[in-house]
Design a protein around this motif. Structure first.
Motif, PDB file in Angstrom:
ATOM      1  N   HIS A 230      23.290  65.900  95.722  1.00 27.51           N
ATOM      2  CA  HIS A 230      23.395  65.529  94.313  1.00 27.51           C
ATOM      3  C   HIS A 230      23.640  64.036  94.134  1.00 27.51           C
ATOM      4  O   HIS A 230      24.347  63.402  94.921  1.00 27.51           O
ATOM      5  N   GLY A 231      23.070  63.512  93.042  1.00 22.92           N
ATOM      6  CA  GLY A 231      23.502  62.249  92.463  1.00 22.92           C
ATOM      7  C   GLY A 231      23.842  62.534  91.005  1.00 22.92           C
ATOM      8  O   GLY A 231      23.040  63.151  90.297  1.00 22.92           O
ATOM      9  N   LEU A 232      25.034  62.136  90.544  1.00 22.78           N
ATOM     10  CA  LEU A 232      25.468  62.394  89.176  1.00 22.78           C
ATOM     11  C   LEU A 232      25.884  61.086  88.529  1.00 22.78           C
ATOM     12  O   LEU A 232      26.791  60.407  89.036  1.00 22.78           O
ATOM     13  N   PHE A 233      25.242  60.730  87.427  1.00 25.90           N
ATOM     14  CA  PHE A 233      25.677  59.581  86.653  1.00 25.90           C
ATOM     15  C   PHE A 233      26.235  60.100  85.337  1.00 25.90           C
ATOM     16  O   PHE A 233      25.535  60.778  84.588  1.00 25.90           O
ATOM     17  N   VAL A 234      27.503  59.767  85.051  1.00 25.45           N
ATOM     18  CA  VAL A 234      28.159  60.274  83.852  1.00 25.45           C
ATOM     19  C   VAL A 234      27.697  59.458  82.650  1.00 25.45           C
ATOM     20  O   VAL A 234      27.894  58.239  82.593  1.00 25.45           O
ATOM     21  N   LEU A 235      27.073  60.132  81.702  1.00 26.03           N
ATOM     22  CA  LEU A 235      26.526  59.479  80.520  1.00 26.03           C
ATOM     23  C   LEU A 235      27.513  59.447  79.362  1.00 26.03           C
ATOM     24  O   LEU A 235      27.476  58.532  78.527  1.00 26.03           O
ATOM     25  N   GLU A 236      28.386  60.444  79.301  1.00 22.48           N
ATOM     26  CA  GLU A 236      29.267  60.564  78.144  1.00 22.48           C
ATOM     27  C   GLU A 236      30.502  61.369  78.533  1.00 22.48           C
ATOM     28  O   GLU A 236      30.435  62.302  79.325  1.00 22.48           O
ATOM     29  N   GLY A 237      31.656  60.992  77.966  1.00 24.61           N
ATOM     30  CA  GLY A 237      32.872  61.774  78.115  1.00 24.61           C
ATOM     31  C   GLY A 237      33.600  61.533  79.419  1.00 24.61           C
ATOM     32  O   GLY A 237      33.368  60.550  80.128  1.00 24.61           O
ATOM     33  N   LYS A 238      34.512  62.460  79.726  1.00 23.50           N
ATOM     34  CA  LYS A 238      35.290  62.367  80.964  1.00 23.50           C
ATOM     35  C   LYS A 238      35.628  63.761  81.456  1.00 23.50           C
ATOM     36  O   LYS A 238      35.544  64.749  80.716  1.00 23.50           O
ATOM     37  N   ALA A 239      36.007  63.843  82.745  1.00 20.47           N
ATOM     38  CA  ALA A 239      36.321  65.135  83.359  1.00 20.47           C
ATOM     39  C   ALA A 239      37.130  64.894  84.620  1.00 20.47           C
ATOM     40  O   ALA A 239      37.245  63.764  85.108  1.00 20.47           O
ATOM     41  N   VAL A 240      37.676  65.975  85.135  1.00 21.63           N
ATOM     42  CA  VAL A 240      38.214  65.942  86.497  1.00 21.63           C
ATOM     43  C   VAL A 240      37.253  66.751  87.359  1.00 21.63           C
ATOM     44  O   VAL A 240      36.811  67.841  86.974  1.00 21.63           O
ATOM     45  N   TYR A 241      36.893  66.185  88.503  1.00 23.67           N
ATOM     46  CA  TYR A 241      35.896  66.787  89.385  1.00 23.67           C
ATOM     47  C   TYR A 241      36.535  67.125  90.718  1.00 23.67           C
ATOM     48  O   TYR A 241      37.252  66.308  91.297  1.00 23.67           O
ATOM     49  N   LYS A 242      36.299  68.341  91.194  1.00 23.25           N
ATOM     50  CA  LYS A 242      36.725  68.735  92.535  1.00 23.25           C
ATOM     51  C   LYS A 242      35.605  68.394  93.499  1.00 23.25           C
ATOM     52  O   LYS A 242      34.481  68.907  93.389  1.00 23.25           O
ATOM     53  N   LEU A 243      35.872  67.493  94.427  1.00 19.08           N
ATOM     54  CA  LEU A 243      34.896  67.054  95.411  1.00 19.08           C
ATOM     55  C   LEU A 243      35.486  67.267  96.794  1.00 19.08           C
ATOM     56  O   LEU A 243      36.476  66.623  97.159  1.00 19.08           O
ATOM     57  N   ASN A 244      34.917  68.190  97.541  1.00 17.64           N
ATOM     58  CA  ASN A 244      35.436  68.585  98.834  1.00 17.64           C
ATOM     59  C   ASN A 244      36.885  69.060  98.658  1.00 17.64           C
ATOM     60  O   ASN A 244      37.122  70.054  98.003  1.00 17.64           O
ATOM     61  N   ARG A 245      37.866  68.316  99.148  1.00 14.89           N
ATOM     62  CA  ARG A 245      39.266  68.737  99.027  1.00 14.89           C
ATOM     63  C   ARG A 245      40.034  67.979  97.952  1.00 14.89           C
ATOM     64  O   ARG A 245      41.241  68.178  97.791  1.00 14.89           O
ATOM     65  N   ASP A 246      39.350  67.109  97.216  1.00 21.24           N
ATOM     66  CA  ASP A 246      40.046  66.190  96.317  1.00 21.24           C
ATOM     67  C   ASP A 246      39.669  66.435  94.859  1.00 21.24           C
ATOM     68  O   ASP A 246      38.522  66.784  94.556  1.00 21.24           O
ATOM     69  N   TRP A 247      40.635  66.205  93.968  1.00 24.79           N
ATOM     70  CA  TRP A 247      40.358  66.136  92.540  1.00 24.79           C
ATOM     71  C   TRP A 247      40.294  64.669  92.151  1.00 24.79           C
ATOM     72  O   TRP A 247      41.195  63.892  92.481  1.00 24.79           O
ATOM     73  N   VAL A 248      39.211  64.269  91.455  1.00 24.55           N
ATOM     74  CA  VAL A 248      39.060  62.885  91.016  1.00 24.55           C
ATOM     75  C   VAL A 248      38.754  62.873  89.527  1.00 24.55           C
ATOM     76  O   VAL A 248      38.122  63.798  89.006  1.00 24.55           O
ATOM     77  N   GLU A 249      39.218  61.846  88.846  1.00 24.52           N
ATOM     78  CA  GLU A 249      38.890  61.664  87.440  1.00 24.52           C
ATOM     79  C   GLU A 249      37.639  60.803  87.329  1.00 24.52           C
ATOM     80  O   GLU A 249      37.529  59.771  88.002  1.00 24.52           O
ATOM     81  N   VAL A 250      36.731  61.214  86.471  1.00 26.96           N
ATOM     82  CA  VAL A 250      35.512  60.440  86.245  1.00 26.96           C
ATOM     83  C   VAL A 250      35.292  60.308  84.743  1.00 26.96           C
ATOM     84  O   VAL A 250      35.762  61.123  83.951  1.00 26.96           O
ATOM     85  N   GLU A 251      34.570  59.253  84.366  1.00 26.41           N
ATOM     86  CA  GLU A 251      34.306  58.987  82.957  1.00 26.41           C
ATOM     87  C   GLU A 251      32.913  58.390  82.805  1.00 26.41           C
ATOM     88  O   GLU A 251      32.238  58.072  83.790  1.00 26.41           O
ATOM     89  N   ALA A 252      32.493  58.248  81.557  1.00 23.81           N
ATOM     90  CA  ALA A 252      31.178  57.697  81.260  1.00 23.81           C
ATOM     91  C   ALA A 252      30.988  56.362  81.967  1.00 23.81           C
ATOM     92  O   ALA A 252      31.852  55.482  81.914  1.00 23.81           O
ATOM     93  N   GLY A 253      29.833  56.221  82.624  1.00 19.29           N
ATOM     94  CA  GLY A 253      29.521  55.006  83.371  1.00 19.29           C
ATOM     95  C   GLY A 253      29.743  55.132  84.862  1.00 19.29           C
ATOM     96  O   GLY A 253      29.330  54.256  85.623  1.00 19.29           O
ATOM     97  N   ASP A 254      30.400  56.210  85.323  1.00 20.23           N
ATOM     98  CA  ASP A 254      30.652  56.414  86.749  1.00 20.23           C
ATOM     99  C   ASP A 254      29.464  57.114  87.412  1.00 20.23           C
ATOM    100  O   ASP A 254      28.726  57.864  86.770  1.00 20.23           O
ATOM    101  N   PHE A 255      29.339  56.892  88.726  1.00 25.11           N
ATOM    102  CA  PHE A 255      28.319  57.562  89.531  1.00 25.11           C
ATOM    103  C   PHE A 255      28.999  58.315  90.660  1.00 25.11           C
ATOM    104  O   PHE A 255      29.949  57.818  91.276  1.00 25.11           O
ATOM    105  N   MET A 256      28.498  59.527  90.953  1.00 19.52           N
ATOM    106  CA  MET A 256      28.981  60.306  92.085  1.00 19.52           C
ATOM    107  C   MET A 256      27.811  60.690  92.983  1.00 19.52           C
ATOM    108  O   MET A 256      26.739  61.041  92.479  1.00 19.52           O
ATOM    109  N   TRP A 257      28.028  60.613  94.273  1.00 19.26           N
ATOM    110  CA  TRP A 257      27.095  61.163  95.261  1.00 19.26           C
ATOM    111  C   TRP A 257      27.798  62.296  95.980  1.00 19.26           C
ATOM    112  O   TRP A 257      28.956  62.163  96.390  1.00 19.26           O
ATOM    113  N   LEU A 258      27.098  63.441  96.135  1.00 20.84           N
ATOM    114  CA  LEU A 258      27.636  64.604  96.833  1.00 20.84           C
ATOM    115  C   LEU A 258      26.648  65.014  97.908  1.00 20.84           C
ATOM    116  O   LEU A 258      25.484  65.312  97.607  1.00 20.84           O
TER     117      LEU A 258
END
Length: 295
Positions: A230-258
């Motif tokens: 996966h590649g995820l680019f956050v377009l709007e809003g915010k969330a907490v994401y569980k990635l592997n063993r970690d919880w991370v906060e993400v918001e609009a403008g952030d990018f995640m690779w999984l």
């Protein structure tokens, strides 16, 4: 032809001033008084590239692109993305390229987040606007120019197309997210929905680039663990994401690779919708030999 959007937003000056609902990059450079520690994470299973690190000094220039810079969010690399590259492109007025794609076997997707670039695809010129989506088939002939008065910004996702004997390659096409009804996930009453530009069972396509939307309080209620990268680019809003063993906060403008098989779940915690542009590789057998040669 996708019509020009005549409601051009003014050029933004900082992360909180963008008028675009798709959160294009803002560039710039933090002041010397800023703390250097932030939310950036790079692990063997995932990476988080926060919007605050997408500054001017991390941009790249590309061959045959004029008045253009790119934030390279992912690239095929040992220990990082394996199937795709994703760029955030910024084309100044008068800029663009007549020779944009150097790889004749590459397919691509453009998703416009700001401005009004003009795309010529297989001889047909179309004026794009924010929310426009272009699928560029492998071997497609295309060029892009920004004839507008403001910068044009868009995601460009590139992948080496995996041909299958007996299966035709897909054709190029244009769409706009406003033309597509989001499909709700079963049992969620629309709280979690996906805007799909390509049918899931169309085996001609070996990648999907979709828009995913969560209402406030909605969640992925289990740890997804699957073969798709996966590649995820956050377009709007915010969330907490569980990635592997970690919880991370993400918001609009952030990018995640999984990476493939990275456990993932999320909870949309903001006051408004949480939306992201999602890449995943699909519809192909697992390769049993390294690409380009025998074991």
């Amino acid at each position: 032809m996708i019509p020009l959007d005549t409601r051009n937003a003014p050029m933004h000056e900082g992360p909180e001033m963008s008028a675009s609902p798709y959160n294009p990059p803002c560039g710039g450079l933090p002041p010397q008084t800023a703390l250097m520690t932030g939310r950036a994470v790079f692990t063997e299973a995932y990476a988080v590239i926060p919007k605050g690190v997408m500054s001017d000094i991390v941009t790249s220039v590309l061959p045959f692109w004029e008045k253009t810079r790119a934030w390279m969010l992912s690239r095929p690399l040992s220990g990082f993305s394996e199937t795709f590259a994703q760029y955030l492109m910024e084309v100044a007025p008068g800029g663009g390229s007549a020779r944009p794609e150097p790889d004749p076997e590459a397919e691509g997707v453009l998703f416009v987040v700001e401005g009004t670039p003009s795309l010529t695809l297989d001889g047909r010129e179309s004026a794009l606007r924010p929310g426009a989506y272009a699928y560029l088939a492998p071997g497609a002939t295309w060029s892009l120019r920004n004839a507008g008065a403001e910068p044009a910004r868009f995601h460009w996702i590139r992948k080496a197309y995996e041909r299958v004997p007996g299966v035709d390659a897909p054709e190029s096409f244009l769409a706009h997210e406003s033309e597509i009804e989001p499909a709700p996930m079963p049992g969620t009453d629309g709280a979690w929905a996906t805007t799909r530009f390509v049918a899931s069972d169309d085996v001609r396509h070996d990648m999907h680039v979709n828009l995913v939307t969560f209402r406030p309080g909605a969640s992925i209620p289990f740890e997804e663990t699957h073969v798709m990268e996966h590649g995820l680019f956050v377009l709007e809003g915010k969330a907490v994401y569980k990635l592997n063993r970690d919880w991370v906060e993400v918001e609009a403008g952030d990018f995640m690779w999984l990476r493939a098989f990275c456990p993932q779940a999320c909870y949309a915690g903001g006051p408004g919708p949480f939306r992201y542009l999602l890449y995943k590789d699909v519809n192909r057998h697992a390769a049993l030999k390294p690409r380009g040669g025998a074991r």
